[in-house]
Motif scaffolding. Structure first.
Motif, short mmCIF file in Angstrom:
data_model
loop_
_atom_site.label_atom_id
_atom_site.label_comp_id
_atom_site.label_asym_id
_atom_site.label_seq_id
_atom_site.Cartn_x
_atom_site.Cartn_y
_atom_site.Cartn_z
N ALA A 112 0.81 -1.21 0.00
CA ALA A 112 0.00 0.00 0.00
C ALA A 112 0.84 1.26 0.00
O ALA A 112 0.57 2.21 -0.72
N SER A 113 1.89 1.28 0.81
CA SER A 113 2.68 2.50 0.98
C SER A 113 3.74 2.68 -0.10
O SER A 113 4.22 3.79 -0.32
N ALA A 128 5.59 19.72 -7.80
CA ALA A 128 5.73 19.74 -9.27
C ALA A 128 5.70 18.34 -9.86
O ALA A 128 5.10 18.10 -10.91
N SER A 129 6.37 17.39 -9.21
CA SER A 129 6.41 16.00 -9.69
C SER A 129 5.96 15.10 -8.55
O SER A 129 6.77 14.45 -7.90
N PRO A 130 4.64 15.06 -8.29
CA PRO A 130 4.14 14.35 -7.11
C PRO A 130 4.19 12.84 -7.25
O PRO A 130 4.22 12.30 -8.36
N LEU A 131 4.20 12.17 -6.11
CA LEU A 131 4.13 10.72 -6.11
C LEU A 131 2.77 10.27 -6.65
O LEU A 131 2.67 9.31 -7.40
N ILE A 132 1.71 10.96 -6.27
CA ILE A 132 0.35 10.71 -6.76
C ILE A 132 -0.26 12.05 -7.18
O ILE A 132 -0.31 12.98 -6.39
N ARG A 165 9.74 13.15 -0.21
CA ARG A 165 8.93 13.74 0.85
C ARG A 165 7.54 13.10 0.85
O ARG A 165 7.02 12.71 1.91
N GLY A 166 6.96 12.97 -0.33
CA GLY A 166 5.66 12.32 -0.42
C GLY A 166 5.72 10.87 0.00
O GLY A 166 4.81 10.36 0.67
N LEU A 167 6.80 10.17 -0.36
CA LEU A 167 6.97 8.77 0.02
C LEU A 167 7.02 8.62 1.54
O LEU A 167 6.37 7.74 2.12
#
Length: 537
Positions: free
Chosen positions: A63-64, A256-260, A205-207
């Motif tokens: 999931a993560s 700018a380049s998000p994980l989702i 950071r998103g991760l």
């Protein structure tokens, strides 16, 4: 833009076969481990919470890390990452099978189950991207149907295969992945799939935010039986998890380049279908663990017979999946998804009413009905969600859907597992009091037995993996059946909620695909390819 070399004829089928073998392990592992849970718990002396973590660590990692795996594949190359994922998954499986007995067992198994999840998260999006890019637009629908159809069928094989392997040793349920991985690596080397990939900045950071939010929230719910709901650490963990996920959402909207890419949720159909899937997955994967334990503890079945017990669910599921898919093509998703949720709710409710009889013959048709309900809604909801991806990457949309599904499964396992342990304490205590055991002593004994489950019942499995009825006290069988009944009633309520969401949120008819695109075309809209195609050698 660099283009991958075209693939034709038998080469395409070889690539498809390679990708099916690659992901086969992840589908089998969703159910094969559940059937061996009582045996693993008995042999390793794990607590109920510990064995739930052994199952949940895999789902949590998926999931993560699913979105992270997709980004790695897009950045470093799909063939390279699917191979790396297969190797990691196989290595982790071997180490799970080598779990030592003693005090190290619980931590060892949980750690390498999580590593399996990492391998699956790296492997699956890369494999899917390879299939999509290998086939031309007009062929992709059939190819993806084969990919998901065969892979999904392996989920049904898991309980039966797990039951027979457990007759030899529970460790074999992990070792069976090794020959599958070897075939996958060989087929990848022979087929040499070629795809485009592009470098992209990794959103670490998103991760960190999504991983922390998912793990903390699930950890809080799952530890509640051990620490007690009055412990402030439980509320703190759950609250911290929720806050991190909220921060993740806000950060992704401005990255700018998000994980989702959160903009995809502006599409109402995509949002509603993922809500339905998220609610339904609170039930779907946890069901395999709880029903397997019920069959082996309350019904005193052998592990292989518990696998056949679950096969009834998949008979209904397999038939209804085909019908639901055809209904989606003809009349849209609302009717099969809503109807499936309602049938599942009714099936779980009726099944719950019969589990305390300890008679399988009185349950079997309700098990089929529950499976049929899930089959009607899962495939149409998943397909309809991806069909709405439009200008967004097909792989990215799939990654979002899979992240939501696996997170919900993890959360469902934690919450329902906590409920099961809590009910076991109460039901075991009541059973002991009925046998004239003083209440104080009954409560103390019940608290211990609730965590130990079948190993604590002084039985569960004989040396050859068979459940031994004489070693499981009848009061314990009844108490576990009563606890399972509570879980199935909750599952019925959850599916009723999913039905309401589908009925209110989805629109009648075949939903239009945004901007005139098909789901298969969407993969081309990820933007200009700035990298190069993977080398054919």
């Amino acid at each position: 833009m660099s283009q991958a070399a075209p693939v034709h004829g038998r080469s395409k089928n070889l690539v498809l076969a390679a990708m099916i073998f690659a992901v086969a392990m992840t589908f089998i592992d969703q159910t094969i481990v559940s059937i061996a849970v009582p045996e693993i718990q008995t042999k390793l002396g794990l607590s109920a919470t510990g064995v739930q973590w052994a199952v949940n660590a895999y789902l949590l990692a998926l999931a993560s890390l699913f979105a992270f795996g997709g980004r790695l594949a897009d950045t470093l190359g799909h063939r390279k990452m699917v191979t790396v994922g297969v190797v990691i998954f196989a290595g982790a499986s071997a180490l799970c099978g080598a779990t030592p007995t003693g005090s190290l067992a619980e931590a060892w198994l949980i750690a390498f189950r999580a590593l399996q999840g990492l391998g699956g998260a790296i492997m699956f999006p890369a494999a899917l991207a390879i299939v999509v890019q290998t086939y031309e637009v007009r062929e992709r629908g059939k190819a993806l149907a084969t990919f998901f159809g065969i892979s999904g069928a392996l989920t049904a094989i898991g309980p039966i295969l797990g039951g027979f392997l457990t007759q030899w040793t529970w460790r074999a349920i992990f070792w069976v992945n090794l020959p599958v991985a070897a075939i996958a690596v060989l087929l990848i080397a022979l087929s040499k799939p070629v795809t485009d990939f592009r470098p992209a900045k990794m959103d670490y950071r998103g991760l960190a935010l999504i991983t922390g939010g998912i793990v903390l929230g699930v950890f809080g719910f799952q530890q509640a039986p051990l620490w007690g709901w009055g412990n402030p650490a439980i509320g703190l963990c759950i609250a911290a998890g929720v806050v991190l996920l909220i921060v993740f959402y806000r950060v992704q909207r401005t990255t700018a380049s998000p994980l989702i890419d959160m903009a995809i949720f502006r599409n109402r159909t995509f949002l509603v279908e993922n809500m339905v899937l998220g609610v339904a997955m609170l039930v779907f994967i946890p069901l395999f663990m709880f029903s397997s334990e019920y069959a082996q503890i309350s019904l005193a079945k052998q592990a292989k017979d518990a696998g056949v017990f679950l096969l009834y669910f998949f008979v209904g599921f397999a038939v209804a999946t085909q019908i639901g898919g055809r209904m989606l093509d003809r009349i849209g998703a609302k009717r099969p998804v809503t109807m499936g949720c309602v049938l599942a709710a009714v099936g779980f409710y009726l099944w719950a009413g019969k589990v305390t009889t300890l008679d399988f013959n009185k349950q079997q048709w309700f098990i089929v009905l529950a499976g049929a309900g899930m089959g009607f809604m899962v495939s149409p909801a998943s397909t309809d969600a991806v069909n709405q991806a439009g200008r967004f990457s097909y792989g990215e949309a799939t990654g979002i859907t899979q992240t939501i599904r696996n997170y919900s499964a993890s959360l469902g396992l934690a919450v329902l597992g906590t409920t099961l342990v809590s009910r076991m304490r109460s039901n075991v205590a009541n059973q002991l009091v009925a046998q004239h055991v003083p209440r104080a002593l009954a409560n103390k004994e019940a608290a211990s037995l609730a965590q130990m489950q079948n190993s604590g019942s002084s039985g569960g499995s004989s040396g050859n993996g068979e459940s031994d009825l004489s070693k499981i006290p009848h009061f314990y069988q009844v108490a576990f059946a009563q606890s399972t009944q509570t879980i199935f009633y909750i599952m019925a309520g959850i599916m009723a909620v999913a039905a309401v969401i589908a009925l209110v949120g989805l629109k009648w008819g075949v939903a239009p695909v945004p901007e005139g695109e098909t789901a298969a075309d969407a993969v081309a809209d990820a933007g200009p390819t700035q990298g190069t195609a993977e080398a054919a050698a």
